[in-house]
Scaffold this motif. Structure first.
Motif, mmCIF file in Angstrom:
data_model
loop_
_atom_site.group_PDB
_atom_site.id
_atom_site.type_symbol
_atom_site.label_atom_id
_atom_site.label_comp_id
_atom_site.label_asym_id
_atom_site.label_seq_id
_atom_site.Cartn_x
_atom_site.Cartn_y
_atom_site.Cartn_z
ATOM 1 N N ASP A 242 0.692 -1.251 -0.094
ATOM 2 C CA ASP A 242 0.021 -0.174 0.064
ATOM 3 C C ASP A 242 0.910 1.264 0.066
ATOM 4 O OD1 ASP A 242 -2.538 0.715 -0.346
ATOM 5 O OD2 ASP A 242 -2.856 0.892 1.862
ATOM 6 N N ALA A 243 2.258 1.062 0.423
ATOM 7 C CA ALA A 243 2.929 2.158 0.366
ATOM 8 C C ALA A 243 3.577 2.488 -0.894
ATOM 9 C CB ALA A 243 4.136 2.161 1.403
ATOM 10 N N GLY A 244 3.544 1.557 -2.027
ATOM 11 C CA GLY A 244 4.082 1.684 -3.234
ATOM 12 C C GLY A 244 5.619 1.452 -3.109
ATOM 13 N N ASP A 245 5.843 0.429 -2.139
ATOM 14 C CA ASP A 245 7.122 -0.235 -2.243
ATOM 15 C C ASP A 245 7.421 -1.494 -2.806
ATOM 16 O OD1 ASP A 245 7.941 2.047 -0.464
ATOM 17 O OD2 ASP A 245 7.441 0.912 1.393
ATOM 18 N N CYS A 246 6.218 -2.018 -3.464
ATOM 19 C CA CYS A 246 6.491 -3.390 -4.276
ATOM 20 C C CYS A 246 5.426 -3.182 -5.340
ATOM 21 C CB CYS A 246 6.322 -4.311 -3.236
ATOM 22 S SG CYS A 246 6.396 -6.084 -3.950
ATOM 23 N N ALA A 247 5.763 -3.569 -6.390
ATOM 24 C CA ALA A 247 5.119 -3.115 -7.637
ATOM 25 C C ALA A 247 3.947 -4.480 -8.024
ATOM 26 C CB ALA A 247 5.789 -2.941 -8.960
ATOM 27 N N THR A 248 4.099 -5.681 -7.676
ATOM 28 C CA THR A 248 3.501 -6.740 -7.848
ATOM 29 C C THR A 248 3.380 -7.921 -6.726
ATOM 30 O OG1 THR A 248 5.049 -8.408 -8.799
ATOM 31 C CG2 THR A 248 4.363 -6.680 -10.399
ATOM 32 N N TYR A 249 1.991 -8.512 -7.022
ATOM 33 C CA TYR A 249 1.769 -9.626 -6.088
ATOM 34 C C TYR A 249 1.161 -10.772 -6.809
ATOM 35 C CZ TYR A 249 -1.294 -11.505 -2.162
ATOM 36 O OH TYR A 249 -2.165 -12.525 -1.533
ATOM 37 N N THR A 250 2.131 -11.727 -6.691
ATOM 38 C CA THR A 250 1.783 -13.078 -7.430
ATOM 39 C C THR A 250 1.320 -13.929 -6.573
ATOM 40 O OG1 THR A 250 4.011 -12.576 -8.969
ATOM 41 C CG2 THR A 250 3.066 -14.803 -8.850
ATOM 42 N N VAL A 251 -0.082 -14.555 -6.945
ATOM 43 C CA VAL A 251 -0.709 -15.396 -6.016
ATOM 44 C C VAL A 251 -1.882 -16.163 -6.616
ATOM 45 C CG1 VAL A 251 -2.222 -13.598 -5.298
ATOM 46 C CG2 VAL A 251 -1.317 -15.272 -3.644
ATOM 47 N N GLY A 252 -2.619 -16.904 -6.108
ATOM 48 C CA GLY A 252 -3.857 -17.428 -6.653
ATOM 49 C C GLY A 252 -4.878 -16.166 -7.061
ATOM 50 N N ALA A 253 -5.645 -16.548 -7.876
ATOM 51 C CA ALA A 253 -6.801 -15.397 -8.336
ATOM 52 C C ALA A 253 -7.383 -14.910 -6.970
ATOM 53 C CB ALA A 253 -7.769 -16.186 -9.241
ATOM 54 N N TRP A 254 -7.707 -15.785 -6.045
ATOM 55 C CA TRP A 254 -8.394 -15.347 -4.700
ATOM 56 C C TRP A 254 -7.520 -14.305 -3.909
ATOM 57 C CZ3 TRP A 254 -4.646 -16.219 -1.144
ATOM 58 C CH2 TRP A 254 -3.593 -17.171 -1.450
ATOM 59 N N GLY A 255 -6.463 -13.937 -4.405
ATOM 60 C CA GLY A 255 -5.746 -12.827 -3.769
ATOM 61 C C GLY A 255 -6.324 -11.603 -3.681
ATOM 62 N N TYR A 256 -7.266 -11.294 -4.687
ATOM 63 C CA TYR A 256 -7.804 -9.986 -4.534
ATOM 64 C C TYR A 256 -8.528 -9.571 -3.121
ATOM 65 C CZ TYR A 256 -12.485 -12.167 -5.348
ATOM 66 O OH TYR A 256 -13.314 -12.935 -4.854
ATOM 67 N N ARG A 257 -8.997 -10.613 -2.698
ATOM 68 C CA ARG A 257 -9.849 -10.489 -1.385
ATOM 69 C C ARG A 257 -8.993 -9.664 -0.461
ATOM 70 N NH1 ARG A 257 -15.156 -9.437 -0.646
ATOM 71 N NH2 ARG A 257 -15.566 -9.833 1.466
ATOM 72 N N GLY A 258 -7.818 -10.299 -0.111
ATOM 73 C CA GLY A 258 -6.896 -9.733 1.003
ATOM 74 C C GLY A 258 -6.387 -8.273 0.552
ATOM 75 N N MET A 259 -6.250 -8.001 -0.895
ATOM 76 C CA MET A 259 -5.941 -6.640 -1.263
ATOM 77 C C MET A 259 -7.031 -5.875 -1.143
ATOM 78 S SD MET A 259 -4.306 -7.894 -4.961
ATOM 79 C CE MET A 259 -3.637 -6.031 -5.580
ATOM 80 N N LYS A 260 -8.185 -5.878 -1.461
ATOM 81 C CA LYS A 260 -9.215 -5.312 -0.989
ATOM 82 C C LYS A 260 -9.413 -4.726 0.487
ATOM 83 C CE LYS A 260 -11.963 -6.031 -5.206
ATOM 84 N NZ LYS A 260 -13.306 -6.355 -5.928
ATOM 85 N N GLY A 261 -8.913 -5.816 1.145
ATOM 86 C CA GLY A 261 -9.415 -5.592 2.682
ATOM 87 C C GLY A 261 -8.178 -4.872 3.413
ATOM 88 N N ASN A 262 -7.211 -4.827 2.706
ATOM 89 C CA ASN A 262 -5.895 -4.262 3.329
ATOM 90 C C ASN A 262 -5.327 -3.010 2.755
ATOM 91 O OD1 ASN A 262 -5.039 -6.031 5.658
ATOM 92 N ND2 ASN A 262 -5.689 -7.705 4.060
ATOM 93 N N LEU A 263 -5.615 -2.565 1.158
ATOM 94 C CA LEU A 263 -5.033 -1.761 0.715
ATOM 95 C C LEU A 263 -6.110 -0.554 0.286
ATOM 96 C CD1 LEU A 263 -2.934 -4.023 -2.182
ATOM 97 C CD2 LEU A 263 -2.267 -3.334 0.286
ATOM 98 N N GLU A 264 -5.596 0.468 0.945
ATOM 99 C CA GLU A 264 -6.496 1.784 0.496
ATOM 100 C C GLU A 264 -5.814 2.768 -0.225
ATOM 101 O OE1 GLU A 264 -7.771 3.130 4.448
ATOM 102 O OE2 GLU A 264 -8.595 1.508 5.144
ATOM 103 N N ALA A 265 -4.627 3.133 -0.037
ATOM 104 C CA ALA A 265 -3.941 4.141 -0.674
ATOM 105 C C ALA A 265 -3.810 3.817 -2.098
ATOM 106 C CB ALA A 265 -2.625 4.501 0.105
ATOM 107 N N THR A 266 -3.441 2.719 -2.358
ATOM 108 C CA THR A 266 -3.255 2.131 -3.791
ATOM 109 C C THR A 266 -4.435 1.805 -4.550
ATOM 110 O OG1 THR A 266 -2.433 0.129 -3.043
ATOM 111 C CG2 THR A 266 -0.778 1.698 -3.383
ATOM 112 N N SER A 267 -5.769 1.806 -3.937
ATOM 113 C CA SER A 267 -6.851 1.417 -4.559
ATOM 114 C C SER A 267 -6.999 2.029 -6.040
ATOM 115 C CB SER A 267 -7.935 1.456 -3.737
ATOM 116 O OG SER A 267 -9.322 1.213 -4.400
#
Length: 420
Positions: A242-267
């Motif tokens: 969320d701080a823009g310190d990492c450009a990608t997240y490689t994971v199963g398709a389900w990974g979007y759920r954790g992103m939406k629950g934890n990332l606000e600034a980079t939404s």
């Protein structure tokens, strides 16, 4: 298959007939997925023939030990959530019931690759596949763009872009997740076959060329400062994204759920992308995670358990509820019935993610299969990985993994041959 250990879920016709039930009555269900209480309540509300009683179980090894013990003592549930990687072990121990002769009518509602995930060698099948994890790459397009970069199409492009991103912004390109499913999925994408069966023997080929090539590549990326080794899914991990310190997240398709629950600034900055390829023009993928609703040997109401499991995994209403509560990506043939996948998503800048997810699923290598004692192997993979990264080479790591795991299987009485 007796030399591979135990009974893989067979029962006499008389015993199976006695436990089929009439497709009505009570189904005891053990599972851990988020939101299942809401979904079970909905099922019980819309029909009167079957009553499902949910026991929200623990996750991981604790859950499987409890399930195995309960089934052995005759007190297990009718239906249980079981990760695909755990099906061989629980089948061998006798905890799961082979229902291949009963559940085939449901198969057309699931992708063939996914249907096989709920089975085992020799045509055995243990229930209904619910969710799958085809690998995708989530990319922060704004961060990449700040360095004049786009989402890479190959892993070499990923590495080279990471060097440019590092020099231009100080950010990393991605994360080497210190998890066994991550390592297995990348190895699967590269063509690895860790397990096979030859007659009555398991073939174990963890120390193979494909896996070694993958690990050496990722170890090199850690050394180059392109990625970091991290268990993932922790507070620091999400803060870095969320701080823009990492450009990608490689994971199963389900990974979007954790992103939406934890990332606000980079939404709004993220995009779902196909996993980079190992070679230009060759589309292949691996699977990170996934689980089935499995019938246990304790079940006295098999027909009703299968009817509920199929509704839970393939009905539009249940799939949509799973999307909303757990983020599971469905094993069923038509995820487009879930609006969250087929409509523009503000978190992903208005992108419709379904074409990417479907493309990722289509590219999954169907030849991969799991083997016994995956919990033990997973712990070995994860615990020893930092030392391999520190050594800068995977050769001793993989040879040691294979030797120690094969020895452990043989000590359990399993017939094992080493492949390469």
């Amino acid at each position: 298959m007796s030399a591979c250990g135990g009974s893989p879920g067979n029962a006499s016709p008389e015993d199976l007939d006695a436990r089929l039930g009439e497709g009505t009555g009570t189904v005891e269900f053990w599972a851990w997925a988020a939101g299942l209480d809401v979904i079970v309540d909905r099922f019980n509300e819309i029909q009167d023939d079957i009553t499902v009683e949910l026991n929200s179980s623990a996750t991981g090894e604790e859950a499987y030990k409890k399930l195995d013990t309960a089934v052995s003592s005759g007190t297990g549930p009718d239906l249980a959530q079981v990760e695909y990687s755990q099906i061989p072990s629980l089948a061998i121990s006798g905890a799961l019931q082979d229902v291949a002769s009963l559940d085939a009518e449901f198969a057309p509602r699931y992708l063939e690759t996914n249907w096989r995930q709920a089975g085992f060698e020799g045509g055995r099948h243990y229930g209904i596949p619910n969710d799958v994890g085809p690998m995708v790459m989530y990319a922060d397009l704004e961060l990449l763009g700040s360095a004049g970069l786009e989402a890479p199409a190959t892993w070499e492009e990923f590495h080279d872009a990471g060097l440019e991103l590092r020099d231009a912004t100080g950010a990393r390109m991605g994360t080497f997740l210190q998890t066994a499913p991550f390592v297995a999925a990348l190895a699967q994408q590269a063509g690895a076959r860790w397990f096979g069966v030859d007659g009555d023997s398991w073939i174990v080929s963890i120390d193979d060329d494909a896996t070694r090539s993958v690990l050496d590549f990722w170890i090199r990326m850690v050394a180059d400062g392109v990625v970091a080794l991290n268990p993932g899914f922790n507070t620091g991990f999400w803060q870095e994204l969320d701080a823009g310190d990492c450009a990608t997240y490689t994971v199963g398709a389900w990974g979007y759920r954790g992103m939406k629950g934890n990332l606000e600034a980079t939404s709004g900055r993220w995009s779902a992308e196909m996993l980079p390829r190992w070679s230009t023009g060759t589309e292949a993928n691996g699977m990170y995670g996934g689980s089935a609703w499995a019938i246990t040997k304790s079940s006295r109401n098999i027909r009703a358990a299968l009817v509920f499991a199929d509704w839970l995994a393939s009905s539009p209403e249940a799939m949509t509820l799973q999307y909303e509560h757990s983020g599971y990506y469905p094993a069923a043939t038509d995820p487009a019935v879930v609006p969250g996948y087929s409509e523009p998503d503000e978190f992903f800048g208005g992108q419709e993610v379904l074409p990417v997810f479907e493309g990722a699923m289509d590219a999954v290598d169907p030849g991969w299969s799991w083997g016994p004692q995956m919990s033990e192997l997973s712990a070995m993979i994860q615990d020893r990985l930092p030392a391999a990264v520190a050594a800068g080479d995977s050769s001793e790591y993989l040879s040691g993994l294979q030797a120690d795991f094969v020895a452990s299987l043989r000590n359990r009485g399993l017939a094992v041959e080493e492949g390469r």
